[in-house]
Write an enzyme that holds these catalytic residues in place. Structure first.
Site, PDB file in Angstrom:
ATOM      1  CE1 TYR A   1      32.571  32.376 -25.521  1.00 17.74           C
ATOM      2  CE2 TYR A   1      33.749  32.230 -27.669  1.00 17.74           C
ATOM      3  CZ  TYR A   1      33.583  31.786 -26.221  1.00 17.74           C
ATOM      4  OH  TYR A   1      34.153  30.577 -26.036  1.00 17.74           O
TER       5      TYR A   1
ATOM      6  CG  ASP B   1      27.333  34.004 -31.090  1.00 19.71           C
ATOM      7  OD1 ASP B   1      26.426  33.530 -30.719  1.00 19.71           O
ATOM      8  OD2 ASP B   1      28.442  33.994 -30.746  1.00 19.71           O
TER       9      ASP B   1
ATOM     10  NE  ARG C   1      39.132  16.864 -44.975  1.00 21.06           N
ATOM     11  CZ  ARG C   1      39.316  17.074 -46.503  1.00 21.06           C
ATOM     12  NH1 ARG C   1      38.859  17.971 -47.101  1.00 21.06           N
ATOM     13  NH2 ARG C   1      40.265  16.315 -46.982  1.00 21.06           N
TER      14      ARG C   1
ATOM     15  CE  LYS D   1      28.780  27.647 -24.884  1.00 14.76           C
ATOM     16  NZ  LYS D   1      29.054  28.837 -25.257  1.00 14.76           N
TER      17      LYS D   1
HETATM   18  C1  PLP Z   1      30.266  29.521 -25.905  1.00 17.03           C
HETATM   19  C2  PLP Z   1      30.167  30.393 -26.983  1.00 17.03           C
HETATM   20  C3  PLP Z   1      30.743  30.567 -28.126  1.00 17.03           C
HETATM   21  C4  PLP Z   1      31.832  29.501 -28.427  1.00 17.03           C
HETATM   22  O1  PLP Z   1      31.153  28.147 -28.717  1.00 17.03           O
HETATM   23  P1  PLP Z   1      31.987  26.848 -28.461  1.00 17.03           P
HETATM   24  O2  PLP Z   1      31.046  25.968 -28.940  1.00 17.03           O
HETATM   25  O3  PLP Z   1      32.490  26.857 -27.163  1.00 17.03           O
HETATM   26  O4  PLP Z   1      33.249  27.050 -29.560  1.00 17.03           O
HETATM   27  C5  PLP Z   1      30.536  31.376 -29.022  1.00 17.03           C
HETATM   28  N1  PLP Z   1      29.481  32.585 -28.931  1.00 17.03           N
HETATM   29  C6  PLP Z   1      28.896  32.367 -27.539  1.00 17.03           C
HETATM   30  C7  PLP Z   1      27.847  33.348 -27.250  1.00 17.03           C
HETATM   31  C8  PLP Z   1      29.089  31.622 -26.712  1.00 17.03           C
HETATM   32  O5  PLP Z   1      28.540  31.851 -25.478  1.00 17.03           O
END
Ligand code: PLP
Length: 370
Positions: free
Chosen positions: A106, A178, A52, A203
């Site tokens: 988001y 982000d 972990r 992504k």
């Molecule tokens: C998809 C997304 C997230 C969340 O990510 P997950 O991998 O689905 O938990 C956060 N920020 C942005 C900009 C996203 O497009």
């Protein structure tokens, strides 16, 4: 937690680091591909004693991402999802802490902060981060953390992150960005002074719509230690197989990103001339586009049903092009237009993407769904 390994005197380009990062040491007979370490514990006597806390497959991914976002002092940590990394970053907030966030960002992050705001666990103020006066007024009320998305999801609004960060730091606030929509190839927020970068690795970084993963990246040793504690004790650790797949996908990030951005630029220019499109949002970089149609929500729904090459699906950043009417999600705020389609442009042939989208837009306009 793994700091980026020593660099040669002349730093390698991002493409070379993507291809070569995280590989085992060269030795006759050694594997060229990182180990997929499926173990829950380790034989006692070394620093790493339980899985972990750390895993060699995570380390291979983390050193590669750290080298892309920063330098030898940078730490990257893998999480089970983008939201896992975001939750760890938000855990840096003191109880009752004050957060400034963009008007749109988001919707998962936004929902967490809204819930905390309602529960009195944090205080959330939304401002247009491109409006210096509004930002300064919000900072003057006290702020612990500024959350940045530039461009924002799904409205693709941008701000000057270096300027926002200077103002936030002057007010004593941490800045988290982000960076999912940019990837480290599009922007490196740590260079602008941002304290923590988070990614939905799901992504662009992983890039093949087959794995969920997240990451948090920082140059600050104290913040790195706190994020590691949040991961270790929060327990939202990534699976080694997911991490291995994400690193495998990242090997071609530079190729996918270049093609997706070129496709998006071509499509954005053509869509601006399209009779059935009222507004095109594309910040001039990246591979995300948001369209406001001349029609209503039904026209947007019709486009989702009529496309054959584009996938009608949520998510983004995969090799395959996707689109969706963003307001179909209950979490999406009412300030996002009902007829807004968010496009994630992939790496297919751009003429096939154009023909399919143009056809769907024309047919949706001619005969909107009931
Ligand atoms: C998809 C997304 C997230 C969340 O990510 P997950 O991998 O689905 O938990 C956060 N920020 C942005 C900009 C996203 O497009």
């Amino acid at each position: 937690m793994v700091a980026h390994a020593d660099r040669p005197a002349r730093p390698l380009a991002a493409a070379t680091r993507l291809v070569g990062g995280g590989r085992p040491a060269r030795a006759p007979g050694a594997s060229v591909s990182p180990e997929l370490a499926l173990t829950s514990t380790y034989v006692a006597g070394a620093d790493l004693n339980y899985a972990r806390v750390g895993n060699p497959t995570w380390s291979a991914f983390e050193t590669t991402l750290a080298s892309l976002e920063g330098d030898a002092s940078t730490t990257a940590l893998a999480f089970a999802s983008g939201m896992g990394a975001i939750s760890a970053a938000l855990s840096l907030l003191p109880h009752g802490g004050r957060v400034i966030a963009p008007r749109h960002f988001y919707n998962g992050t936004s929902a967490v902060l809204d819930t905390w705001h309602e529960a009195g666990r944090a205080h959330l103020t939304r401002v247009d981060l491109a409006d210096d006066g509004a930002l300064d007024a919000a900072l003057a009320a006290g702020c612990d953390l500024v959350w940045v998305e530039s461009p924002s999801n799904p409205m693709l609004e941008t701000c000057d992150v270096a300027a926002v960060t200077r103002r936030a730091h002057a007010a004593g606030a941490l800045v988290v960005e982000d960076n999912t929509f940019n990837t480290p190839l599009g922007r490196r927020p740590l260079d602008d002074g941002v304290d923590v970068v988070v990614h939905s690795v799901t992504k662009y970084l992983a890039g093949h719509s087959d794995v969920l993963l997240g990451a948090a990246v920082t140059n600050d040793a104290d913040l790195a230690a706190r994020l590691l504690t949040a991961r270790t004790l929060g327990g939202a650790i990534p699976g080694p197989q997911e991490t291995w797949l994400a690193l495998r996908g990242m090997r071609t990030l530079h190729l996918r990103w270049e093609r997706a951005c070129a496709n998006a630029a071509t499509l954005a220019a053509r869509l601006r001339e399209h009779d059935d499109v009222a507004r095109v949002r594309h910040p001039g970089t990246g591979a995300m586009i948001a369209l406001e149609l001349r029609g209503d929500a039904d026209a947007a729904r019709a486009v989702e049903q009529l496309v054959e090459v584009w996938l009608p699906a949520t998510s983004l950043g995969g090799v395959e092009s996707m689109l969706e009417r963003r307001r179909r999600h209950a979490l999406e705020p009412a300030s996002v237009p009902e007829n807004l389609l968010r496009l994630s442009v992939g790496v297919e042939d751009v003429e096939d993407l154009w023909a399919d989208l143009d056809d769907a837009l024309r047919r949706a306009h001619a005969a909107p769904a009931d």
